[in-house]
Design a protein around this motif. Structure first.
Motif, PDB file in Angstrom:
ATOM      1  N   GLN A  16      74.469  33.880  -8.950  1.00 43.62           N
ATOM      2  CA  GLN A  16      73.620  34.600  -9.902  1.00 43.62           C
ATOM      3  C   GLN A  16      73.153  33.671 -11.026  1.00 43.62           C
ATOM      4  OE1 GLN A  16      76.699  35.758  -8.897  1.00 43.62           O
ATOM      5  NE2 GLN A  16      76.655  37.975  -8.621  1.00 43.62           N
ATOM      6  N   GLN A  17      74.093  32.872 -11.537  1.00 44.82           N
ATOM      7  CA  GLN A  17      73.741  31.930 -12.609  1.00 44.82           C
ATOM      8  C   GLN A  17      72.742  30.897 -12.104  1.00 44.82           C
ATOM      9  OE1 GLN A  17      77.866  30.919 -13.302  1.00 44.82           O
ATOM     10  NE2 GLN A  17      77.752  31.699 -15.395  1.00 44.82           N
ATOM     11  N   LEU A  18      72.961  30.426 -10.888  1.00 49.86           N
ATOM     12  CA  LEU A  18      72.032  29.446 -10.317  1.00 49.86           C
ATOM     13  C   LEU A  18      70.637  30.045 -10.138  1.00 49.86           C
ATOM     14  CD1 LEU A  18      74.447  27.785  -7.780  1.00 49.86           C
ATOM     15  CD2 LEU A  18      73.183  26.569  -9.576  1.00 49.86           C
ATOM     16  N   MET A  19      70.575  31.290  -9.684  1.00 48.65           N
ATOM     17  CA  MET A  19      69.277  31.944  -9.505  1.00 48.65           C
ATOM     18  C   MET A  19      68.578  32.098 -10.854  1.00 48.65           C
ATOM     19  SD  MET A  19      67.871  33.035  -6.586  1.00 48.65           S
ATOM     20  CE  MET A  19      68.861  34.004  -5.473  1.00 48.65           C
ATOM     21  N   ASN A  20      69.342  32.512 -11.873  1.00 50.61           N
ATOM     22  CA  ASN A  20      68.761  32.640 -13.216  1.00 50.61           C
ATOM     23  C   ASN A  20      68.291  31.294 -13.754  1.00 50.61           C
ATOM     24  OD1 ASN A  20      69.108  35.424 -13.354  1.00 50.61           O
ATOM     25  ND2 ASN A  20      71.135  35.255 -14.273  1.00 50.61           N
ATOM     26  N   SER A  21      69.092  30.251 -13.536  1.00 52.64           N
ATOM     27  CA  SER A  21      68.688  28.900 -13.965  1.00 52.64           C
ATOM     28  C   SER A  21      67.421  28.479 -13.228  1.00 52.64           C
ATOM     29  CB  SER A  21      69.796  27.890 -13.694  1.00 52.64           C
ATOM     30  OG  SER A  21      70.922  28.162 -14.485  1.00 52.64           O
ATOM     31  N   GLY A  22      67.372  28.756 -11.946  1.00 48.40           N
ATOM     32  CA  GLY A  22      66.173  28.436 -11.162  1.00 48.40           C
ATOM     33  C   GLY A  22      64.952  29.149 -11.703  1.00 48.40           C
ATOM     34  N   ASN A  23      65.109  30.418 -12.056  1.00 51.24           N
ATOM     35  CA  ASN A  23      63.985  31.177 -12.616  1.00 51.24           C
ATOM     36  C   ASN A  23      63.512  30.567 -13.928  1.00 51.24           C
ATOM     37  OD1 ASN A  23      64.141  32.971 -10.461  1.00 51.24           O
ATOM     38  ND2 ASN A  23      65.287  34.507 -11.606  1.00 51.24           N
ATOM     39  N   GLN A  24      64.468  30.146 -14.764  1.00 51.65           N
ATOM     40  CA  GLN A  24      64.099  29.528 -16.033  1.00 51.65           C
ATOM     41  C   GLN A  24      63.364  28.206 -15.799  1.00 51.65           C
ATOM     42  OE1 GLN A  24      64.272  30.985 -19.050  1.00 51.65           O
ATOM     43  NE2 GLN A  24      63.100  29.223 -19.731  1.00 51.65           N
ATOM     44  N   HIS A  25      63.881  27.396 -14.887  1.00 46.63           N
ATOM     45  CA  HIS A  25      63.198  26.133 -14.564  1.00 46.63           C
ATOM     46  C   HIS A  25      61.811  26.395 -13.990  1.00 46.63           C
ATOM     47  CE1 HIS A  25      66.588  23.627 -15.523  1.00 46.63           C
ATOM     48  NE2 HIS A  25      67.360  24.160 -14.595  1.00 46.63           N
ATOM     49  N   PHE A  26      61.690  27.440 -13.177  1.00 44.18           N
ATOM     50  CA  PHE A  26      60.388  27.781 -12.602  1.00 44.18           C
ATOM     51  C   PHE A  26      59.398  28.102 -13.719  1.00 44.18           C
ATOM     52  CE2 PHE A  26      57.161  30.586 -10.950  1.00 44.18           C
ATOM     53  CZ  PHE A  26      56.810  29.984  -9.747  1.00 44.18           C
ATOM     54  N   LYS A  27      59.825  28.922 -14.691  1.00 42.29           N
ATOM     55  CA  LYS A  27      58.953  29.281 -15.821  1.00 42.29           C
ATOM     56  C   LYS A  27      58.504  28.049 -16.586  1.00 42.29           C
ATOM     57  CE  LYS A  27      61.101  33.763 -16.560  1.00 42.29           C
ATOM     58  NZ  LYS A  27      62.098  34.479 -17.359  1.00 42.29           N
ATOM     59  N   GLU A  28      59.377  27.043 -16.623  1.00 40.03           N
ATOM     60  CA  GLU A  28      59.069  25.804 -17.351  1.00 40.03           C
ATOM     61  C   GLU A  28      58.339  24.791 -16.472  1.00 40.03           C
ATOM     62  OE1 GLU A  28      63.031  24.699 -18.453  1.00 40.03           O
ATOM     63  OE2 GLU A  28      63.197  26.309 -19.938  1.00 40.03           O
ATOM     64  N   ALA A  29      58.023  25.171 -15.242  1.00 41.31           N
ATOM     65  CA  ALA A  29      57.374  24.287 -14.259  1.00 41.31           C
ATOM     66  C   ALA A  29      58.210  23.041 -13.975  1.00 41.31           C
ATOM     67  CB  ALA A  29      55.953  23.920 -14.695  1.00 41.31           C
TER      68      ALA A  29
END
Length: 153
Positions: A16-29
């Motif tokens: 779950q934490q990894l998915m959330n981190s991935g989403n944050q990185h995605f938002k930041e391109a």
């Protein structure tokens, strides 16, 4: 839970934490960081899911991870790789829904999950050319899900 990715100062993260981190990185391109997090999350989910096949949360999380990877690659104009992830999720769920060797509860969850894998493929087909027969097959399956899914409840 072994082989976890060690991030954030050696702290172990769950999927779950990894998915959330991935989403944050995605938002930041931050594409590579997002890819890493999503792939690690999917690996952890697959590991847990192999021991808990009837866990619907893991099934849905795995589909979400595949779709996150597809969206990531499509955002980078790598539509063939994006399509691979969408098709992989769909085929796995389709195969699981028809696998007589697993309990009915798992098959039913997988069958119901087809409603999560078909729409993204049809949407993708609107943006990128895929074979007409493929689109027709997806549309037929989507239409049949409408009547059959109510019979499962």
């Amino acid at each position: 839970m072994n082989n976890l990715a060690q991030l954030n100062g050696g702290e172990m993260e769950n999927w779950q934490q990894l998915m959330n981190s991935g989403n944050q990185h995605f938002k930041e391109a931050a594409w590579l960081d997002a890819q890493y997090c999503y792939q690690q999350a999917v690996s952890l989910i697959e590991s847990e899911w192999s021991h808990q096949l009837s866990d619907r949360e893991l099934l849905f999380a795995w589909i979400a991870g595949m779709h996150n990877l597809a969206h990531l690659y499509e955002s980078q104009h790598q539509s063939e790789i994006a399509l691979h992830y969408l098709k992989h999720a769909h085929k796995q769920v389709q195969t699981l829904s028809a696998d007589e060797s697993v309990i009915a509860e798992v098959r039913s969850s997988a069958f119901n999950s087809l409603s999560l894998t078909i729409p993204p493929l049809l949407d993708f087909a609107k943006r990128h050319p895929i074979c007409d027969d493929c689109v027709s097959a997806l549309e037929e399956t989507a239409a049949s899900l409408g009547g059959q899914s109510s019979a499962l409840h």
